[in-house]
Design a protein around this motif. Structure first.
Motif, PDB file in Angstrom:
ATOM      1  N   TYR A   1     -10.451  -0.603 -15.900  1.00 36.93           N
ATOM      2  CA  TYR A   1     -10.593  -1.381 -14.660  1.00 36.93           C
ATOM      3  C   TYR A   1     -12.085  -1.622 -14.405  1.00 36.93           C
ATOM      4  CZ  TYR A   1      -5.719  -0.110 -13.660  1.00 36.93           C
ATOM      5  OH  TYR A   1      -4.347   0.060 -13.716  1.00 36.93           O
TER       6      TYR A   1
ATOM      7  N   ALA B   1      -6.440  -0.401  -5.580  1.00 41.74           N
ATOM      8  CA  ALA B   1      -7.419   0.196  -6.504  1.00 41.74           C
ATOM      9  C   ALA B   1      -7.400   1.718  -6.389  1.00 41.74           C
ATOM     10  CB  ALA B   1      -8.816  -0.345  -6.216  1.00 41.74           C
TER      11      ALA B   1
ATOM     12  N   THR C   1     -12.884  -1.039  -4.255  1.00 39.84           N
ATOM     13  CA  THR C   1     -13.772   0.121  -4.263  1.00 39.84           C
ATOM     14  C   THR C   1     -12.958   1.385  -4.034  1.00 39.84           C
ATOM     15  OG1 THR C   1     -15.622  -1.178  -3.399  1.00 39.84           O
ATOM     16  CG2 THR C   1     -15.765   1.206  -3.154  1.00 39.84           C
TER      17      THR C   1
ATOM     18  N   ARG D   1      -7.021  -4.279  -9.702  1.00 38.80           N
ATOM     19  CA  ARG D   1      -8.045  -4.588 -10.704  1.00 38.80           C
ATOM     20  C   ARG D   1      -9.431  -4.770 -10.091  1.00 38.80           C
ATOM     21  NH1 ARG D   1      -3.716  -7.880 -12.716  1.00 38.80           N
ATOM     22  NH2 ARG D   1      -4.666  -9.709 -11.764  1.00 38.80           N
ATOM     23  N   THR D   2      -9.489  -4.942  -8.768  1.00 37.51           N
ATOM     24  CA  THR D   2     -10.769  -5.027  -8.068  1.00 37.51           C
ATOM     25  C   THR D   2     -10.701  -4.150  -6.828  1.00 37.51           C
ATOM     26  OG1 THR D   2     -10.082  -6.958  -6.753  1.00 37.51           O
ATOM     27  CG2 THR D   2     -11.218  -7.391  -8.833  1.00 37.51           C
TER      28      THR D   2
ATOM     29  N   VAL E   1     -13.562  -2.459 -10.784  1.00 38.14           N
ATOM     30  CA  VAL E   1     -13.393  -1.536  -9.661  1.00 38.14           C
ATOM     31  C   VAL E   1     -14.654  -0.684  -9.538  1.00 38.14           C
ATOM     32  CG1 VAL E   1     -12.075   0.406  -8.726  1.00 38.14           C
ATOM     33  CG2 VAL E   1     -10.882  -1.476  -9.874  1.00 38.14           C
TER      34      VAL E   1
ATOM     35  N   GLN F   1     -12.688   3.278 -15.566  1.00 41.14           N
ATOM     36  CA  GLN F   1     -13.455   2.040 -15.455  1.00 41.14           C
ATOM     37  C   GLN F   1     -13.501   1.260 -16.760  1.00 41.14           C
ATOM     38  OE1 GLN F   1     -17.113   3.417 -13.326  1.00 41.14           O
ATOM     39  NE2 GLN F   1     -16.315   2.052 -11.735  1.00 41.14           N
TER      40      GLN F   1
END
Length: 316
Positions: A119, A286, A94, A91-92, A122, A116
């Protein structure tokens, strides 16, 4: 005097709950264990932490001051736990993604937006490139993932490729092109019109040359070359020029009704669009979530693109 941070966390939980039992339960501890901690802390401080005989428990000024510090640590601890959980479930984080320009602009950018929406925390860092640059970027840890067309993955490359869309090229033109009025279109008639050449380095450029050679062309009438997808589309819509595009790109612009594909069979590349990444990449939830989202999105797209191909191109 140095105090144990764990003792302050327990004190904060009890002050917030107004009860040792409820405070202990809120931090996953037993009531006797927390009671022992508070008694030990009071003995070390030489000062009471709670007013006697008050229910719910009421802290003394010293107890309240220490509980505030404990509460800060408790919130930080819970925030850290949330960060860990968010990372663990993708959920977080890069996602650094690179891809070939036409596919990224026509198909992948919309899929990134959908991802996005689901999420929002992210971050996606997107760049462009062709296969050699993308492979180098993955090996140099500048990219987590690449979306590109390729044929055979070299053995020992250290990469893994997952196909999401088979290769299929078409001759694209504007929707009012004069060739669309022909009842029976001959491929030799394609040579009567100018062409748009894809940018240097694009695999589509080699596909264009292969197509024109298959038509017996000894010379290519290229009037415009090297543009982006947007500039190529604008040019295509305003002229009678032709170009070679992946059918998926033409499909992406179908609702605009400005460009289409000619109903001619052309050589198709021995390539497929897919996801490219390190075979033994460190776990990145992610990135896994994004790769899964792209794969699922193309499961639906493959079916729709196939139906469009049958109805618009080969059904003619």
């Amino acid at each position: 005097m140095k105090l144990d941070e764990r003792h302050l966390l327990q004190l904060a939980a009890v002050v917030r709950a107004g009860s040792v039992t409820e405070g202990a339960a809120s931090i996953g501890m037993s009531q006797p264990a927390v009671s022992r901690t508070l008694a030990m802390l009071e003995k070390r401080l030489g000062e009471p932490l709670f007013l006697k005989g008050r229910r719910p428990l009421q802290p003394t000024p010293l107890g309240r001051a220490l509980a505030e510090h404990g509460q800060t640590m408790l919130l930080a601890s819970r925030k850290a736990s949330e960060v860990v959980d968010s990372f663990r479930y993708g959920r977080t984080g890069t996602v650094r993604i690179g891809g070939t320009p036409f596919f990224m602009d026509a198909l992948i950018s919309g899929i990134i937006a959908e991802f996005q929406n689901a999420y929002p925390d992210v971050r996606v860092e997107q760049s462009y490139g062709y296969l050699p640059e993308l492979q180098a970027g993955i090996h140099a840890d500048r990219l987590d993932l690449a979306i590109c067309p390729m044929a055979i993955l070299d053995e020992g490359s250290g990469l893994v490729f997952t196909e999401i869309l088979p290769g299929r090229n078409v001759v694209a033109c504007r929707s009012t092109h004069p060739l669309l009025l022909r009842r029976k279109l001959s491929t030799s008639e394609l040579l009567d019109f100018p062409w748009i050449a894809p940018p240097p380095g694009s695999p589509l450029l080699a596909d264009l040359h292969s197509l024109l050679l298959s038509l017996g062309a000894t010379e290519i009438n290229v009037r415009y070359s090297g543009g982006s997808l947007t500039s190529a589309m604008i040019y295509l819509k305003g002229t009678d020029a032709l170009t070679v595009l992946p059918h998926g790109v033409v499909f992406a612009f179908r609702k605009e009704n400005a460009i289409t594909a000619l109903p001619v069979n052309v050589p198709h590349p021995q390539r497929a669009l897919g996801l490219l990444r390190l075979a033994n990449a460190p776990r990145a939830p992610a990135v896994d979530a994004f790769a899964g989202h792209v794969t699922e999105a193309f499961k639906s797209l493959r079916h729709l693109i196939k139906r469009h191909e049958e109805a618009v191109i080969w059904g003619a």
